[in-house]
Scaffold this motif. Structure first.
Motif, PDB file in Angstrom:
ATOM      1  N   UNK A   1       0.821  -1.209   0.000  1.00  9.08           N
ATOM      2  CA  UNK A   1       0.000   0.000   0.000  1.00  9.08           C
ATOM      3  C   UNK A   1       0.856   1.260   0.000  1.00  9.08           C
ATOM      4  N   UNK A   2       0.524   2.172  -0.899  1.00  6.10           N
ATOM      5  CA  UNK A   2       1.261   3.429  -1.025  1.00  6.10           C
ATOM      6  C   UNK A   2       1.211   4.243   0.259  1.00  6.10           C
TER       7      UNK A   2
ATOM      8  N   UNK B   1       4.197  -0.568  -5.696  1.00  5.26           N
ATOM      9  CA  UNK B   1       3.373   0.419  -5.005  1.00  5.26           C
ATOM     10  C   UNK B   1       1.932   0.339  -5.500  1.00  5.26           C
ATOM     11  N   UNK B   2       1.013   0.136  -4.558  1.00  5.49           N
ATOM     12  CA  UNK B   2      -0.391  -0.043  -4.883  1.00  5.49           C
ATOM     13  C   UNK B   2      -1.213   1.066  -4.233  1.00  5.49           C
ATOM     14  N   UNK B   3      -2.129   1.631  -4.997  1.00  6.07           N
ATOM     15  CA  UNK B   3      -2.930   2.754  -4.510  1.00  6.07           C
ATOM     16  C   UNK B   3      -4.338   2.280  -4.173  1.00  6.07           C
TER      17      UNK B   3
ATOM     18  N   UNK C   1       5.658   6.153   1.967  1.00  2.00           N
ATOM     19  CA  UNK C   1       5.281   7.456   2.523  1.00  2.00           C
ATOM     20  C   UNK C   1       6.372   8.512   2.404  1.00  2.00           C
ATOM     21  N   UNK C   2       7.589   8.120   2.078  1.00  3.66           N
ATOM     22  CA  UNK C   2       8.665   9.092   1.856  1.00  3.66           C
ATOM     23  C   UNK C   2       9.690   8.465   0.908  1.00  3.66           C
TER      24      UNK C   2
ATOM     25  N   UNK D   1      11.519  -0.189  -0.363  1.00  7.09           N
ATOM     26  CA  UNK D   1      10.532  -1.205  -0.749  1.00  7.09           C
ATOM     27  C   UNK D   1      10.607  -1.553  -2.230  1.00  7.09           C
ATOM     28  N   UNK D   2      10.966  -0.586  -3.066  1.00  7.81           N
ATOM     29  CA  UNK D   2      11.127  -0.918  -4.486  1.00  7.81           C
ATOM     30  C   UNK D   2      12.293  -1.876  -4.681  1.00  7.81           C
ATOM     31  N   UNK D   3      13.394  -1.635  -3.984  1.00  8.31           N
ATOM     32  CA  UNK D   3      14.511  -2.577  -4.050  1.00  8.31           C
ATOM     33  C   UNK D   3      14.130  -3.919  -3.425  1.00  8.31           C
TER      34      UNK D   3
END
Length: 273
Positions: A87-88, A108-110, A93-94, A101-103
């Motif tokens: 969850x985004x 990223x889910x909205x 959040x920063x 988290x991308x690594x």
């Protein structure tokens, strides 16, 4: 897998394994061979992905659960470590968290943007490349003490998001689907605690991680064929697609719920000691 992503995955995986073996919690693992056999399966060379799907009972379910994997998996290609959706508004959040988290192989889910968004598309793409994607069908944390009861007094797992059905019905080849059930993580990281305690796991939790048997490879395609054969001439493509997603998602939810009751009983609480 980039060097930074490999380093992130390895460090987090080894840290989680160290925690699970530290004596700060008790751990029971059942059916891990079902996942290991799928990850090592020759079908993956022909772009057949793997989907694991479980209940979601704490913010530490992922990544702590994956501390049970062999250490060598953290050091191999990204095909041996999971991709997942996050969850985004919680994980991205920063800029520091977003990069981390991308690594860590999180899309990223909205919330509220539905099933047609880049995170869902990316999950489908990864499966078409033969990768492993883990899904929390509920889309958010639901701890067992919040479960509703049916007319028989049995606890009911909250419904799954339709994105599960979209992902499973959109791959080029049916993925290997492995149901999972986890317990005790809600005691490890209870919801509703005050600051700063809500950021620290409780020691002494009794955790269990169970992998069910993989679903038959033709189950999803069989559902698609059945729904297609029942299609009415006046049914719009939107309604048809919605029914397809609903049927698949409902079947997966039933599978996870059945596994959960087999492990935890009708109240879906912790398994007996």
């Amino acid at each position: 897998m980039s060097l930074r992503s490999a380093a992130t995955i390895s460090i987090i995986g080894i840290t989680c394994k160290a925690f699970l073996n530290s004596g700060l919690c008790k751990l029971s693992v059942n059916g891990l061979q079902n996942l290991v056999q799928a990850l090592e399966n020759a079908h993956r060379e022909h772009d057949r992905g793997i989907v694991t799907i479980s209940n979601h009972i704490s913010t530490l379910d992922d990544p702590v659960t994956w501390g049970i994997l062999p250490v060598t998996y953290y050091l191999r290609s990204s095909r041996f470590t999971r991709w997942t959706l996050g969850a985004s508004d919680i994980m991205f959040t920063n800029s520091v968290f977003s990069t981390f988290f991308r690594y860590g192989q999180v899309f990223e889910t909205f919330r509220g943007k539905g099933i047609y968004q880049p995170a869902v598309d990316n999950a489908i793409e990864k499966l078409d490349q033969g990768c492993w994607v883990h899904l929390f069908g509920e889309g958010k944390v639901n701890q067992p003490d919040t479960y509703q009861k049916d007319e028989n007094g049995f606890a009911v797992l909250p419904r799954f998001k339709w994105g599960v059905g979209r992902i499973l019905s959109s791959t080029a080849r049916s993925p290997i689907v492995i149901p999972m059930w986890i317990t005790g993580f809600d005691k490890l990281m209870p919801e509703g605690r005050s600051f700063p305690f809500k950021y620290f796991p409780r020691i002494g939790a009794r955790l269990s991680i169970t992998f069910g048997e993989p679903l038959p490879l033709d189950q999803i395609r069989s559902t698609q064929v059945r729904v297609s054969s029942d299609r009415h001439p006046e049914q719009t493509q939107i309604d048809f697609d919605a029914r397809m997603r609903t049927e698949i998602t409902t079947a997966i939810h039933k599978t996870i719920l059945t596994l959960g009751r087999g492990v935890s009983g009708p109240l879906l609480a912790d398994p007996p000691c």
